[in-house]
Write a protein that holds these residues in place. Structure first.
Motif, PDB file in Angstrom:
ATOM      1  N   VAL A   1      48.933  -6.545  18.402  1.00  0.00           N
ATOM      2  CA  VAL A   1      50.322  -6.122  18.255  1.00  0.00           C
ATOM      3  C   VAL A   1      50.453  -4.713  18.810  1.00  0.00           C
ATOM      4  CG1 VAL A   1      52.222  -5.713  16.644  1.00  0.00           C
ATOM      5  CG2 VAL A   1      50.579  -7.537  16.186  1.00  0.00           C
ATOM      6  N   ALA A   2      51.474  -4.513  19.641  1.00  0.00           N
ATOM      7  CA  ALA A   2      51.746  -3.192  20.213  1.00  0.00           C
ATOM      8  C   ALA A   2      53.250  -2.952  20.175  1.00  0.00           C
ATOM      9  CB  ALA A   2      51.243  -3.107  21.650  1.00  0.00           C
ATOM     10  N   PRO A   3      53.663  -1.732  19.864  1.00  0.00           N
ATOM     11  CA  PRO A   3      55.089  -1.444  19.844  1.00  0.00           C
ATOM     12  C   PRO A   3      55.610  -1.107  21.226  1.00  0.00           C
ATOM     13  CG  PRO A   3      53.904   0.487  19.145  1.00  0.00           C
ATOM     14  CD  PRO A   3      52.873  -0.597  19.408  1.00  0.00           C
TER      15      PRO A   3
ATOM     16  N   GLN B   1      47.890  -1.827  19.591  1.00  0.00           N
ATOM     17  CA  GLN B   1      47.776  -0.738  18.636  1.00  0.00           C
ATOM     18  C   GLN B   1      47.101  -1.226  17.359  1.00  0.00           C
ATOM     19  OE1 GLN B   1      51.273   1.501  18.187  1.00  0.00           O
ATOM     20  NE2 GLN B   1      50.343   2.979  16.836  1.00  0.00           N
ATOM     21  N   VAL B   2      47.315  -2.494  17.052  1.00  0.00           N
ATOM     22  CA  VAL B   2      46.699  -3.092  15.880  1.00  0.00           C
ATOM     23  C   VAL B   2      46.061  -4.421  16.307  1.00  0.00           C
ATOM     24  CG1 VAL B   2      47.096  -3.999  13.568  1.00  0.00           C
ATOM     25  CG2 VAL B   2      48.414  -2.031  14.356  1.00  0.00           C
ATOM     26  N   VAL B   3      44.814  -4.629  15.897  1.00  0.00           N
ATOM     27  CA  VAL B   3      44.097  -5.869  16.189  1.00  0.00           C
ATOM     28  C   VAL B   3      43.618  -6.439  14.861  1.00  0.00           C
ATOM     29  CG1 VAL B   3      42.147  -6.936  17.376  1.00  0.00           C
ATOM     30  CG2 VAL B   3      43.330  -4.977  18.421  1.00  0.00           C
ATOM     31  N   VAL B   4      44.109  -7.647  14.525  1.00  0.00           N
ATOM     32  CA  VAL B   4      43.731  -8.284  13.270  1.00  0.00           C
ATOM     33  C   VAL B   4      42.962  -9.568  13.587  1.00  0.00           C
ATOM     34  CG1 VAL B   4      44.543  -9.301  11.113  1.00  0.00           C
ATOM     35  CG2 VAL B   4      45.769  -7.354  12.109  1.00  0.00           C
ATOM     36  N   ARG B   5      41.763  -9.651  13.074  1.00  0.00           N
ATOM     37  CA  ARG B   5      40.933 -10.848  13.272  1.00  0.00           C
ATOM     38  C   ARG B   5      41.166 -11.811  12.110  1.00  0.00           C
ATOM     39  NH1 ARG B   5      35.344 -11.198  15.980  1.00  0.00           N
ATOM     40  NH2 ARG B   5      36.854 -10.900  17.613  1.00  0.00           N
ATOM     41  N   TRP B   6      41.243 -13.095  12.478  1.00  0.00           N
ATOM     42  CA  TRP B   6      41.440 -14.130  11.466  1.00  0.00           C
ATOM     43  C   TRP B   6      40.673 -15.371  11.893  1.00  0.00           C
ATOM     44  CZ3 TRP B   6      43.650 -13.588   6.834  1.00  0.00           C
ATOM     45  CH2 TRP B   6      43.890 -14.743   6.086  1.00  0.00           C
ATOM     46  N   ASP B   7      40.030 -16.023  10.948  1.00  0.00           N
ATOM     47  CA  ASP B   7      39.335 -17.278  11.249  1.00  0.00           C
ATOM     48  C   ASP B   7      40.310 -18.426  11.066  1.00  0.00           C
ATOM     49  OD1 ASP B   7      36.825 -16.268  11.929  1.00  0.00           O
ATOM     50  OD2 ASP B   7      36.296 -16.025   9.825  1.00  0.00           O
ATOM     51  N   VAL B   8      40.609 -19.117  12.155  1.00  0.00           N
ATOM     52  CA  VAL B   8      41.491 -20.276  12.124  1.00  0.00           C
ATOM     53  C   VAL B   8      40.590 -21.496  11.965  1.00  0.00           C
ATOM     54  CG1 VAL B   8      43.157 -21.629  13.431  1.00  0.00           C
ATOM     55  CG2 VAL B   8      43.177 -19.142  13.603  1.00  0.00           C
ATOM     56  N   ASP B   9      40.762 -22.199  10.855  1.00  0.00           N
ATOM     57  CA  ASP B   9      39.942 -23.388  10.652  1.00  0.00           C
ATOM     58  C   ASP B   9      40.774 -24.466   9.993  1.00  0.00           C
ATOM     59  OD1 ASP B   9      40.184 -22.335   8.118  1.00  0.00           O
ATOM     60  OD2 ASP B   9      38.077 -21.859   7.891  1.00  0.00           O
ATOM     61  N   GLY B  10      40.169 -25.599   9.803  1.00  0.00           N
ATOM     62  CA  GLY B  10      40.880 -26.739   9.230  1.00  0.00           C
ATOM     63  C   GLY B  10      41.282 -27.707  10.327  1.00  0.00           C
ATOM     64  N   ALA B  11      41.794 -28.831   9.886  1.00  0.00           N
ATOM     65  CA  ALA B  11      42.185 -29.882  10.821  1.00  0.00           C
ATOM     66  C   ALA B  11      43.489 -29.534  11.528  1.00  0.00           C
ATOM     67  CB  ALA B  11      42.359 -31.191  10.059  1.00  0.00           C
ATOM     68  N   ILE B  12      43.647 -30.097  12.704  1.00  0.00           N
ATOM     69  CA  ILE B  12      44.915 -29.961  13.426  1.00  0.00           C
ATOM     70  C   ILE B  12      45.850 -31.016  12.851  1.00  0.00           C
ATOM     71  CG2 ILE B  12      46.073 -30.117  15.656  1.00  0.00           C
ATOM     72  CD1 ILE B  12      43.424 -29.244  16.954  1.00  0.00           C
TER      73      ILE B  12
ATOM     74  N   PRO C   1      48.509  10.108  28.970  1.00  0.00           N
ATOM     75  CA  PRO C   1      48.684   8.844  28.255  1.00  0.00           C
ATOM     76  C   PRO C   1      50.151   8.539  28.000  1.00  0.00           C
ATOM     77  CG  PRO C   1      47.864  10.535  26.768  1.00  0.00           C
ATOM     78  CD  PRO C   1      47.873  11.128  28.152  1.00  0.00           C
ATOM     79  N   GLY C   2      50.472   7.252  27.994  1.00  0.00           N
ATOM     80  CA  GLY C   2      51.839   6.819  27.709  1.00  0.00           C
ATOM     81  C   GLY C   2      52.111   6.829  26.216  1.00  0.00           C
ATOM     82  N   ALA C   3      53.257   6.306  25.831  1.00  0.00           N
ATOM     83  CA  ALA C   3      53.714   6.370  24.445  1.00  0.00           C
ATOM     84  C   ALA C   3      52.765   5.687  23.469  1.00  0.00           C
ATOM     85  CB  ALA C   3      55.105   5.757  24.346  1.00  0.00           C
ATOM     86  N   THR C   4      52.230   4.530  23.819  1.00  0.00           N
ATOM     87  CA  THR C   4      51.351   3.801  22.903  1.00  0.00           C
ATOM     88  C   THR C   4      50.084   4.590  22.624  1.00  0.00           C
ATOM     89  OG1 THR C   4      52.187   1.716  23.748  1.00  0.00           O
ATOM     90  CG2 THR C   4      50.123   1.629  22.523  1.00  0.00           C
ATOM     91  N   LEU C   5      49.462   5.107  23.655  1.00  0.00           N
ATOM     92  CA  LEU C   5      48.214   5.841  23.467  1.00  0.00           C
ATOM     93  C   LEU C   5      48.433   7.185  22.791  1.00  0.00           C
ATOM     94  CD1 LEU C   5      46.296   5.065  26.769  1.00  0.00           C
ATOM     95  CD2 LEU C   5      45.955   4.102  24.506  1.00  0.00           C
ATOM     96  N   ARG C   6      49.604   7.809  22.999  1.00  0.00           N
ATOM     97  CA  ARG C   6      49.873   9.082  22.334  1.00  0.00           C
ATOM     98  C   ARG C   6      50.021   8.900  20.835  1.00  0.00           C
ATOM     99  NH1 ARG C   6      53.180  10.038  26.788  1.00  0.00           N
ATOM    100  NH2 ARG C   6      55.022   9.497  25.592  1.00  0.00           N
ATOM    101  N   SER C   7      50.660   7.809  20.388  1.00  0.00           N
ATOM    102  CA  SER C   7      50.872   7.626  18.955  1.00  0.00           C
ATOM    103  C   SER C   7      49.613   7.136  18.256  1.00  0.00           C
ATOM    104  CB  SER C   7      52.030   6.663  18.700  1.00  0.00           C
ATOM    105  OG  SER C   7      51.694   5.360  19.121  1.00  0.00           O
ATOM    106  N   SER C   8      48.727   6.469  18.965  1.00  0.00           N
ATOM    107  CA  SER C   8      47.500   5.963  18.362  1.00  0.00           C
ATOM    108  C   SER C   8      46.481   5.696  19.463  1.00  0.00           C
ATOM    109  CB  SER C   8      47.793   4.672  17.600  1.00  0.00           C
ATOM    110  OG  SER C   8      46.616   4.173  17.048  1.00  0.00           O
ATOM    111  N   PRO C   9      45.607   6.659  19.740  1.00  0.00           N
ATOM    112  CA  PRO C   9      44.686   6.486  20.866  1.00  0.00           C
ATOM    113  C   PRO C   9      43.654   5.383  20.676  1.00  0.00           C
ATOM    114  CG  PRO C   9      44.192   8.494  19.664  1.00  0.00           C
ATOM    115  CD  PRO C   9      45.447   7.937  19.074  1.00  0.00           C
ATOM    116  N   PHE C  10      43.393   4.995  19.434  1.00  0.00           N
ATOM    117  CA  PHE C  10      42.434   3.928  19.167  1.00  0.00           C
ATOM    118  C   PHE C  10      43.131   2.869  18.324  1.00  0.00           C
ATOM    119  CE2 PHE C  10      40.056   7.894  19.447  1.00  0.00           C
ATOM    120  CZ  PHE C  10      39.283   7.617  20.553  1.00  0.00           C
ATOM    121  N   PRO C  11      42.994   1.600  18.684  1.00  0.00           N
ATOM    122  CA  PRO C  11      43.673   0.569  17.897  1.00  0.00           C
ATOM    123  C   PRO C  11      43.073   0.447  16.501  1.00  0.00           C
ATOM    124  CG  PRO C  11      42.249  -0.441  19.533  1.00  0.00           C
ATOM    125  CD  PRO C  11      42.236   1.042  19.806  1.00  0.00           C
ATOM    126  N   GLY C  12      43.941   0.105  15.547  1.00  0.00           N
ATOM    127  CA  GLY C  12      43.462  -0.191  14.209  1.00  0.00           C
ATOM    128  C   GLY C  12      42.872  -1.586  14.221  1.00  0.00           C
TER     129      GLY C  12
END
Length: 184
Positions: A149-151, A162-173, A30-41
């Protein structure tokens, strides 16, 4: 076949086998990203994994953005995320993508350049607006998005989120959103 020729043939076979084994081991290491965190948060609103913590504070949809007094347009829609990124390690480069309806969008070049020039340092998080240009039809009426997001970047090419954040985007444009620069 003489003994010398047979010995050279066996030597060549062993050398080729060892070279193939070395290539195989290198391919599965594994490369650097997978070595520091094999599963994304993974998280809704915020997530942490390895050295990174990412928090989304809010989101806006806009037809145009204003950066340093300059109005910038898009043919689709801008998704503007108010984000804080912190790291426990020095980070030279951060890759930021947005996934919407299975499509991956890179951070827009129309957004502030501060994200390309300033990254979190140990104990010094950064907060600001990340801007993405997306297909307008995908966000009308709201939609869930994933901020990836990945370093860094490594030659092995395993730059997985490395990190996956879910967000609901709503409202008018809205017509225009003033994009905030980075703050420490």
């Amino acid at each position: 076949m003489s003994r010398v020729v047979a010995r050279r043939a066996w030597t060549a076979i062993v050398v080729v086998a060892l070279a193939a084994l070395a290539v195989g081991v290198d391919a599965i290491t594994p490369g650097a990203t997978l070595r520091s965190s094999p599963f994304p948060g993974l998280g809704s609103g915020s997530a942490s994994s390895g050295p990174l913590t990412v928090e989304v504070h809010g989101a806006e949809l806009a037809s145009s953005i204003e950066v340093d007094g300059e109005r910038r347009e898009t043919t689709g829609a801008f998704v503007v995320l108010d984000v804080t990124i912190a790291s426990r390690e020095d980070v030279d480069l951060l890759d930021r993508d947005l996934v919407l309806d299975g499509r991956v969008y890179d951070a827009s070049t129309k957004g502030p350049t501060a994200w390309q020039e300033s990254h979190p340092a140990p104990g010094i998080p950064v907060r600001g607006d990340l801007v993405f240009e997306v297909d307008r039809d995908l966000v009308v009426g709201g939609a869930p998005v994933d901020l990836l997001v990945a370093p860094g970047f490594d030659a092995a090419g395993d730059l997985q989120p490395q990190v996956v954040v879910r967000w609901d985007v709503d409202g008018a444009i809205v017509d225009v959103v003033a994009v905030e620069a980075l703050a420490r």
